[in-house]
Design an enzyme around this catalytic site. Structure first.
Site, mmCIF file in Angstrom:
data_model
loop_
_atom_site.group_PDB
_atom_site.id
_atom_site.type_symbol
_atom_site.label_atom_id
_atom_site.label_comp_id
_atom_site.label_asym_id
_atom_site.label_seq_id
_atom_site.Cartn_x
_atom_site.Cartn_y
_atom_site.Cartn_z
ATOM 1 N N LEU A 79 0.828 -1.206 0.000
ATOM 2 C CA LEU A 79 0.000 0.000 0.000
ATOM 3 C C LEU A 79 0.864 1.259 0.000
ATOM 4 O O LEU A 79 2.023 1.215 0.418
ATOM 5 C CB LEU A 79 -0.911 -0.034 1.228
ATOM 6 C CG LEU A 79 -1.759 -1.326 1.290
ATOM 7 C CD1 LEU A 79 -2.169 -1.646 2.700
ATOM 8 C CD2 LEU A 79 -2.952 -1.227 0.357
ATOM 9 N N PRO A 80 0.305 2.381 -0.460
ATOM 10 C CA PRO A 80 1.161 3.562 -0.637
ATOM 11 C C PRO A 80 1.543 4.322 0.635
ATOM 12 O O PRO A 80 2.626 4.892 0.689
ATOM 13 C CB PRO A 80 0.350 4.463 -1.570
ATOM 14 C CG PRO A 80 -1.035 3.921 -1.612
ATOM 15 C CD PRO A 80 -1.000 2.508 -1.122
ATOM 16 N N ASN A 133 -2.995 4.209 4.693
ATOM 17 C CA ASN A 133 -3.625 3.109 3.970
ATOM 18 C C ASN A 133 -3.432 1.787 4.699
ATOM 19 O O ASN A 133 -4.345 0.976 4.787
ATOM 20 C CB ASN A 133 -3.060 2.997 2.548
ATOM 21 C CG ASN A 133 -3.374 4.209 1.696
ATOM 22 O OD1 ASN A 133 -2.487 4.861 1.176
ATOM 23 N ND2 ASN A 133 -4.657 4.546 1.577
ATOM 24 N N THR A 187 6.012 0.638 2.305
ATOM 25 C CA THR A 187 7.042 1.395 3.006
ATOM 26 C C THR A 187 6.337 2.443 3.853
ATOM 27 O O THR A 187 5.753 3.388 3.320
ATOM 28 C CB THR A 187 8.003 2.068 2.017
ATOM 29 O OG1 THR A 187 8.700 1.054 1.308
ATOM 30 C CG2 THR A 187 9.012 2.943 2.746
ATOM 31 N N LYS A 237 15.270 -0.081 5.412
ATOM 32 C CA LYS A 237 15.005 0.556 4.124
ATOM 33 C C LYS A 237 15.152 2.065 4.217
ATOM 34 O O LYS A 237 15.747 2.710 3.344
ATOM 35 C CB LYS A 237 13.598 0.217 3.633
ATOM 36 C CG LYS A 237 13.300 1.013 2.376
ATOM 37 C CD LYS A 237 12.203 0.527 1.527
ATOM 38 C CE LYS A 237 12.114 1.471 0.320
ATOM 39 N NZ LYS A 237 10.868 1.319 -0.402
ATOM 40 N N LYS A 282 9.118 11.092 -0.254
ATOM 41 C CA LYS A 282 8.277 10.360 0.714
ATOM 42 C C LYS A 282 9.145 9.569 1.709
ATOM 43 O O LYS A 282 8.932 9.626 2.911
ATOM 44 C CB LYS A 282 7.351 9.386 -0.026
ATOM 45 C CG LYS A 282 6.473 8.550 0.906
ATOM 46 C CD LYS A 282 5.993 7.257 0.246
ATOM 47 C CE LYS A 282 5.609 6.226 1.313
ATOM 48 N NZ LYS A 282 5.399 4.883 0.768
#
Lengths: 335, 335, 335, 335
Positions: free
Chosen positions: D102-103, D107, D133, D208, D283
């Protein structure tokens, strides 16, 4: 001194919206006259700031219904005859106007939406005013939940430190439905000399955050400029005078100069004791950072100011006034 | 408007060292009375700033001996009967008081120490005043060379733009031997309303550089805070009022607000025309950077402000007023 | 370990321009064969770096003519039979190939253009190689002055610390007329394992400055990322492995990791002793800053890296390896 | 090319934990053998990344039970015979292994804890893997809620873009209970060539975020260094070679150089098309910022990198590869 932080000329009678505000003295008169008929007000969070704020409400004739997560914080009030409850929900059951003054976003969420939170027993039509400095998006979220219960939520963070809280000279920046502002102002005016309506819910927080971010930037800028000037051979007092009559002038240079000896009665001339702590500034800059990220607003200097105060917290400056950034920067290279 | 840049309240009669300064009007009267006896003054560098400065000297009764590397710049003066020379050396041969107003450190070095520079023919006891904004270390170097020739050098950079130069309302920040300050002030007072003695040679430059660095920082900070507040739902005029009555207040927020529509008569309300160009701010920040590097002074925000104005110069803002940083920051993300 | 700073894989036989370079061993053989016929080489500046560099020239059969501003620095060489002079000019009178290794731009100017500088007695056709790390614009200025005297100037700053200087494994980045590169390489190849031609005069300096700026940025970035990861619960060695197999990989993460215990044989595992001192990095970043300002190149991260190393110098890190920025950042907040 | 982002040497057979991973080819063989017995897997979020990931699961023989908030995104799968549900809860009712892609953090919260979220109908013992992420603190919060229901949550964000998703060459960084890693790896190994166990829940996200923050910093640093070098007269290819054999070397300089023409097959040589978009980098840096604020970790360069990518998004770079920061910086000043 700390009393004047975030507020220019309170002492000198500068009123922002004169029609909406009255000097503390007159308010007191008004309040005592109507004392008999006053209904109790809830107050949750009796820390360094909440304690003197609550006392000012009492001085203005409001009986209080109190709660603090640390029972000891309520003792003093209990002994003075105020009513103490064992949860925010219990406060909400008995008072239809409640003021909350809490340290973090998470505490506000807990006090409002937690298992024994206000929302469990809030009465329809209640006015809930959160004076905590928290993330505006959390204020908005709380406002939605409160609205669902048929009550009203306003965010009303303060400017001014413990001194201003004691003397009733805080500035409140208020966000929420405009129709309810007058009701909020009646209470907040007992604790502050400036009560400013900022717009929809969350704008009170936003106004405070923007001010404190600009304050941090101009304080660090003043410290850098003063330090560079001193190392270039300028006398600190003379340099301050030049800046203050020129376009570099700012509150940090003309009212709260960070260089020891340049001004009297400010933290820099008292070993950076008192005032507005570096930790608190780092916290507010964290909120500015979060707001900027979520609104996609670039804050190049604001971000760096945040990181600088973050570093200072780790280098032993956490309890010093935030103007100690001058001291942090001026340490000499040793080679 | 530009006239007031770098100078608070010149119009409202705020004088820094009242004993040393007199309103332009009175000076004019004094000057015209003593006109007959005035000896010529050298003036080198007749650009945007030098041109109106030279004219103010003429108005105050000083015959000029002029030089500019571009002969056309002298034409207007020549036609008005002033004496034009073909090199700085020739000016130095005929005038024992010389004012230089040049764009860069390198130009100053050339005009003083070059093959046909002032030092080739300077007379003993001459007073050489450099009003260029340059690296303080270059000022110090030039002062040493001038001293070797038995003359006196002072640095006297100005605050205030072309408007202030025209109206004789510049601020001069003067560095050099204190005994010579009165003599410098006699001349500079014809062109400015504030003439401030800052200390040893180079401190005039240092004071200007420190002020402009702080100005850049607080301007960018104001732009960031206003932008963040607007994106958070605050009305720009209201936010400006809140900042200006609080601790975020600075010259950039209360006198030169960068948000279009918040104030009248400032560049932001005139499409960022006029005022103090971004290119010039980038130049001054480059000097601040050089000074900081050579004195080993940390300037975290100052460095970043430098880079921001550097970027803006490359993005089409070079000729706009430096408050256009608001416009630069507020451009919306397009996704 | 420090020996390999600035140089990847010297030990593993990675040669940049193989046609132009020969392993030290073979060079030694070549040199000793032609020993008898070797003409003396001038060497000025016998500090921490210059001392071992000069010794490597001697090992390769070159008689030296020496000068250092501190006579004691020459003693050791004098006792070994080398010729010591009392000024750079005297060296230039006797040697037509001179290498200079000096700490600052100002020292280079003094040694070349000073009252007793090289240029006072330099012979036509001489080859002057400056291995100092200085401002590229100063290198260009010196080159012009040298050219006027009919001699040749090249800038050839080094990468690699004292260890690489001792073992003859320095990297030289050389700027100057390409026709003279072979002659320079003959000498520099005795002291380094990589001799790289970079272009016109000043490009040697530029290449070194750009490398070291990127090095500083990626070192601080590595320190920030490792610290953030550790505080987020990651094991340092595992995090380093992940970065090193991913796009975050850099020399600072895979060869010189700044976190104690992650790699053996690097300064971080030896209390940040040895290696490349914070002061030297701050100096190189000052040069990067100057270059960027004069070429109008934006260096947002480079500027901030400069300020961070500047701060560290004032906080007791000046003599530690520059990877100690990890230690500087990781200090815990105490509240 | 984009396929290899975040992953060094996937093509050249570099395996991180060889014991735990097998080349895609062999896995395929293994999978097809055991195809008959495979139980369905839930997959929620079929966007640019989720779509090809789901297809790789199908290729490896897994029947899918699908949901996407946009029904159109499921159509293609439905037509191919896969089962589509109308809410995450319904997926959870039918599958005991679910992958979510999911973005944003919000979400993920909605899909897990929302009114029709997974948790409404999750079966005891289910394995829920979130490859989004998002903020590590949100992952931890979700893990707690999942655990209360007797199920298992792992965070497994990916490195590698759409290309890597298609070719099954993603890198997964996995956080969660170690005992469940093998089960997660069985599924993730169908979509990626590297599946790395990072530690407790949230550490996958942390790994990450740390990598991408360091990547952003070294990319901007490379762009600044290359730009400064080019403006100083160095040839771009030569400068890249020098950096890549020196201590400035990093993935951004040696594998993904941002200067057009220096390397083939990278976005910079294709007008910055493809690759990893500036918006996505902004982001991830926002997440790094949030993590740093909540763990009180100073990230001076990381913060500034965040602001730079934020600015770029507003200046028309949002859809270009993140190496376009070189283009952003190199624009020339026009005066």
């Amino acid at each position: 001194m700390a009393a004047s932080l975030g507020l220019r000329g309170a002492a000198s009678g500068l009123w922002f919206w004169s029609g909406r505000q009255r000097p503390a003295a007159r308010l007191a008169a008004v309040c005592s006259r109507s004392m008999a008929s006053k209904t109790p007000v809830g107050f949750i969070g009796l820390g360094n700031m909440g304690n003197p704020m609550a006392k000012n409400l009492i001085k203005h004739g409001y009986p209080l219904i109190l709660y603090d997560v640390f029972p000891d914080a309520c003792k003093e009030f209990q002994e003075a005859g105020e009513q103490v409850e064992s949860s925010p929900a219990d406060v909400a059951e008995k008072a239809d106007r409640i003021i909350t003054m809490l340290p973090t976003s998470m505490n506000s969420v807990e006090v409002y939406s937690g298992a024994n939170g206000i929302l469990k027993k809030v009465k329809k039509g209640s006015l809930l005013i959160d004076s905590s400095t928290i993330d505006p998006s959390v204020s908005k979220q709380l406002a939605k939940e409160v609205e669902k219960m048929g009550a009203v939520f306003m965010d009303a963070p303060v400017s001014g430190g413990v001194g201003a809280a004691r003397s009733g000279n805080l500035t409140f920046m208020v966000g929420g439905v405009e129709d309810e502002f007058a009701a909020a102002q009646t209470l907040l005016g007992c604790m502050g000399s400036n009560v400013i309506y900022c717009g929809a819910v969350g704008t009170g927080q936003a106004a405070k955050i923007c001010n404190n971010m600009l304050l941090a930037i101009s304080m660090i800028g003043t410290a850098e400029a003063m330090n560079l000037g001193i190392r270039s051979g300028l006398d600190p007092k003379l340099l301050a005078k030049i800046l203050n009559m020129s376009s570099g002038r700012c509150w940090s240079s003309d009212t709260y100069n960070p260089v020891p000896g340049v001004m009297d009665g400010v933290p820099s001339s008292n070993n950076y004791q008192g005032g507005f702590g570096t930790t608190l500034m780092a916290k507010d800059l964290g909120l500015a950072q979060d707001s900027a990220t979520s609104t996609k607003s670039p804050i190049l200097l604001g971000s760096l100011a945040h990181q600088i105060y973050r570093m200072m917290c780790a280098k032993g400056y956490s309890k010093k006034d935030f103007s100690s950034v001058f001291q942090y920067l001026r340490e000499e290279e040793t080679f």
